[in-house]
Scaffold this active site. Structure first.
Site, PDB file in Angstrom:
ATOM      1  N   THR A 182     -46.233  27.868-120.005  1.00 39.23           N
ATOM      2  CA  THR A 182     -45.170  28.536-121.748  1.00 39.23           C
ATOM      3  C   THR A 182     -46.749  28.472-121.967  1.00 39.23           C
ATOM      4  O   THR A 182     -47.366  29.317-122.762  1.00 39.23           O
ATOM      5  CB  THR A 182     -44.365  28.238-121.560  1.00 39.23           C
ATOM      6  OG1 THR A 182     -43.292  28.574-120.654  1.00 39.23           O
ATOM      7  CG2 THR A 182     -44.157  29.105-122.942  1.00 39.23           C
ATOM      8  N   SER A 236     -44.817  25.750-113.444  1.00 37.94           N
ATOM      9  CA  SER A 236     -45.133  24.588-112.821  1.00 37.94           C
ATOM     10  C   SER A 236     -44.165  24.261-112.341  1.00 37.94           C
ATOM     11  O   SER A 236     -43.935  23.201-111.467  1.00 37.94           O
ATOM     12  CB  SER A 236     -44.191  22.871-114.303  1.00 37.94           C
ATOM     13  OG  SER A 236     -43.240  23.571-114.750  1.00 37.94           O
ATOM     14  N   SER A 237     -42.813  25.726-111.458  1.00 36.92           N
ATOM     15  CA  SER A 237     -42.428  25.334-110.141  1.00 36.92           C
ATOM     16  C   SER A 237     -43.215  25.259-109.278  1.00 36.92           C
ATOM     17  O   SER A 237     -42.963  24.896-108.120  1.00 36.92           O
ATOM     18  CB  SER A 237     -41.188  26.821-110.209  1.00 36.92           C
ATOM     19  OG  SER A 237     -40.801  26.883-111.763  1.00 36.92           O
ATOM     20  N   THR A 264     -43.100  23.265-118.723  1.00 35.76           N
ATOM     21  CA  THR A 264     -42.377  22.046-119.253  1.00 35.76           C
ATOM     22  C   THR A 264     -41.340  21.729-117.883  1.00 35.76           C
ATOM     23  O   THR A 264     -40.612  20.379-117.870  1.00 35.76           O
ATOM     24  CB  THR A 264     -41.567  22.446-120.416  1.00 35.76           C
ATOM     25  OG1 THR A 264     -40.002  23.712-119.654  1.00 35.76           O
ATOM     26  CG2 THR A 264     -42.562  22.690-121.390  1.00 35.76           C
TER      27      THR A 264
END
Ligand code: ASP
Length: 470
Positions: free
Chosen positions: A13, A60-61, A91
Site C-alpha cells: 500500500t 504482499s499477499s 503490511t
C-alpha cells in the site's frame, strides 16, 4: 564514509498512487518509480537515499520465498555501499518477510528496516510519511552514530520492533504491529529512543546470506472437533512434506485421544519435523506440563517455545533448507538463532537397554549455557516398569554430579528420591534440579546422572531438559 540508505521497494500500500491523477476516488495502482512516490512529499528528497524497485511490485499477499531470497540478494549485492537498508513492503505478510530475512542475513552490522503503511503515502492522513521518514533515519543511523541497530526490524507508527518477534495485530489501525513476547527495540515520539540493551550484538564475522529455504512445510491449527483423519489425509496425499508448525492451545496442549496421537506418531514416523506453538498471542509452550502436551512429546513433537507463527514457519523452512538430518533440525528449532525466542531448550536423552537396578548416563554441557541464564533443569522418566510384576511399588533415587569434583562448592551434587506405587507407574516422573545444575553448568564440562531403584526395572526413556535464557 558511507552516507546513503538504499530503499528497496517490493510493493504494498505504501507506494500506491491513484490511477487518475488528482482523483482520490480512482482505484490505486503501484507507483512507477521513486519520483512518483515522493513527488507530493519533497521532504523525502532531503534524505540521502538511493532507490531500487522490484518488478513487478507486489501486494504482499503474493509474497513467496523466492522474493525473500531476492531481497536478501539485493541487500548482499549492495551491502558494502550503504549505511543501511529500508525495505518497503505490504503490511499483510511483512512479519513473515522480516522473520525470514532475520535468518537469511548473517552477521549483520547494519540496520535492515522494513516498513509499509495502512494508507498510501499519497492520501491525506496517511501513516506512510512518518513510517518512511523514521525508517530512513534509523537505517541511516542519522541520529545515533553508526551501527545502532544491526538487526532486521520493522518500524511502524512509533515503535521499532524486532523482525522475528513481530506480528500484524490490526488490519487498519495505525498501531498495526507489535511484538507480544518481546519489548520494543525503540520508540519514536518527539524523540527517537533506541533501547540498546534489547538489541542483538554486532557480529565480528563477515556478512553473508544463507538463502536455502525449504518450502515443503505447512501450518496446522487445531480446534475442538478437528477430525484427525483430515490431518492424516494431508500427509498421505503429500508425502514430500518435511515440516509442520502445529498451533495448539495454551501452553501447547492438544487432544489426548488415541486417534489424534496416532496421527502425530504417523507424521513423526515419516521423518517430518513437527513444531508446537501456541495459538495464544502471548506466552509460551511448555511441553510436558500437562498430559495434553506430554503425549505430543512422546509422539516426537518439539517445542516452539514462544516463537510467533511467522518466526516458527520461517525458522523451520530455514533449518530444513540447511539440513536433512531430522533430529538435528528438531534440536536446532529449540535453540535461539537471532533473538527469535526467549529461551533455549536442550534435551539430553537416554535409553537404558537392559532391565537393571541401576542406570547411569553422562551428557556434555553445551558451551552456550551459563549458570546465571539457567531457568529450569528437569529430568523426565517415562515408562518405568518393574520386572517383578508382584511388587507394590518402586523407590527410585536420582543423583546428579559433575564430571570433575568441584572444590569449595556446596550443592554441586544433588540427590532426590521418588516412590512409585503400582497404580502410578504409568505416570511420568518429573523432578527439578535447578540449583545443582546451575553450579555444574558453571564448573564442569559434563553432567553425570545416576539412577538407582530398589528392584530390577525397565527404565523406559529418560530425558534431562535444560531451559536457559539467551
Ligand atoms: N494488501 C496490502 C499488502 O500487504 C496491504 C498493505 O500493504 O498494507 O500488500
Amino acid at each position: 564514509m558511507l552516507d546513503k540508505v538504499l530503499i528497496i521497494n517490493t510493493g504494498g500500500t505504501i507506494g500506491m498512487v491513484h490511477t487518475e491523477e488528482g482523483n482520490p476516488l480512482s482505484p490505486l495502482r503501484p507507483a512507477e518509480n521513486w519520483h512518483e512516490i515522493a513527488k507530493e512529499h519533497p521532504i523525502l528528497n532531503n534524505f540521502s537515499t538511493d532507490y531500487y524497485q522490484f518488478t513487478p511490485l507486489i501486494d504482499s499477499s503474493d509474497m513467496h520465498p523466492d522474493t525473500w531470497r531476492r531481497i536478501a540478494e539485493v541487500i548482499s549485492e549492495n551491502y558494502d555501499l550503504y549505511r543501511g537498508f529500508v525495505v518497503l513492503h505490504g503490511t499483510d505478510t511483512m512479519a513473515y518477510t522480516s522473520s525470514a530475512l532475520s535468518f537469511m542475513l548473517k552477521n549483520l552490522d547494519k540496520p535492515v528496516v522494513l516498513t509499509g503503511s495502512q494508507v498510501p503515502l499519497q492520501k491525506p492522513r496517511s501513516d506512510a510519511l512518518q513510517n518512511l521518514v523514521t525508517a530512513i533515519q534509523i537505517a541511516g543511523n542519522e541520529l545515533y552514530g553508526a551501527r545502532v541497530v544491526p538487526e532486521v526490524c520493522i518500524f511502524f507508527r512509533d515503535t521499532l520492533l524486532r523482525g522475528n518477534r513481530v506480528r500484524k495485530m490490526d488490519a487498519t489501525n495505525y498501531f498495526g504491529f507489535s511484538t507480544p513476547n518481546y519489548p520494543t527495540l525503540g520508540e519514536a515520539g518527539g524523540d527517537l529512543r533506541i533501547r540498546r540493551k534489547r538489541i542483538q550484538p554486532v557480529s565480528d564475522e563477515k556478512f553473508y546470506i544463507d538463502t536455502n529455504i525449504e518450502d515443503r512445510v505447512v501450518i496446522i491449527e487445531i480446534f475442538p472437533g478437528l477430525k484427525p483423519e483430515y490431518i492424516k489425509n494431508i500427509f498421505e496425499a503429500n508425502p514430500d512434506i518435511r515440516g509442520v508448525v502445529l498451533k495448539t492451545y495454551g501452553n501447547g496442549n492438544a487432544p489426548t485421544n488415541d486417534e489424534f496421537i496416532e496421527v502425530m506418531e504417523y507424521i513423526n514416523s515419516k521423518g517430518i519435523v513437527v513444531v508446537n506453538i501456541t495459538q495464544c498471542t502471548t506466552g509460551t509452550v511448555k511441553m510436558g506440563l500437562y498430559e495434553a502436551s506430554a503425549r505430543l512429546l512422546d509422539a516426537g513433537v518439539v517445542s516452539g517455545l514462544d516463537l510467533t507463527p511467522e518466526a516458527a514457519i520461517t525458522k523451520l523452512m530455514y533449518l530444513l533448507g540447511k539440513s536433512r538430518d531430522v533430529e538435528e533440525v528438531k534440536k536446532l528449532m529449540q535453540i535461539d538463532i537471532c533473538g527469535e525466542q526467549t529461551l533455549n531448550h536442550y534435551d539430553f536423552e537416554h535409553k537404558h537397554e537392559r532391565e537393571d537396578e541401576e542406570c547411569m548416563f553422562t551428557f556434555d554441557i553445551p558451551e552456550a549455557i551459563a549458570g546465571d541464564d539457567l531457568v529450569e533443569a528437569v529430568i523426565r522418566i517415562k515408562g518405568v516398569s518393574p520386572m517383578d510384576k508382584e511388587v507394590a511399588g518402586v523407590n527410585i533415587s536420582i543423583e546428579l554430579e559433575g564430571d570433575i569434583p568441584v572444590e569449595n562448592l556446596k550443592n554441586f551434587r544433588s540427590r532426590k528420591e521418588v516412590r512409585k506405587t503400582r497404580d502410578s507407574l504409568g505416570e511420568d516422573i518429573l523432578l527439578s534440579f535447578n540449583h545443582c545444575t546451575k553450579k555444574l553448568v558453571d564448573n564442569c564440562k559434563a553432567i553425570k546422572v545416576r539412577l538407582k531403584a530398589d528392584t530390577r526395572i525397565d527404565w523406559g526413556s529418560i530425558t534431562f531438559s535444560i531451559y536457559s535464557e539467551n
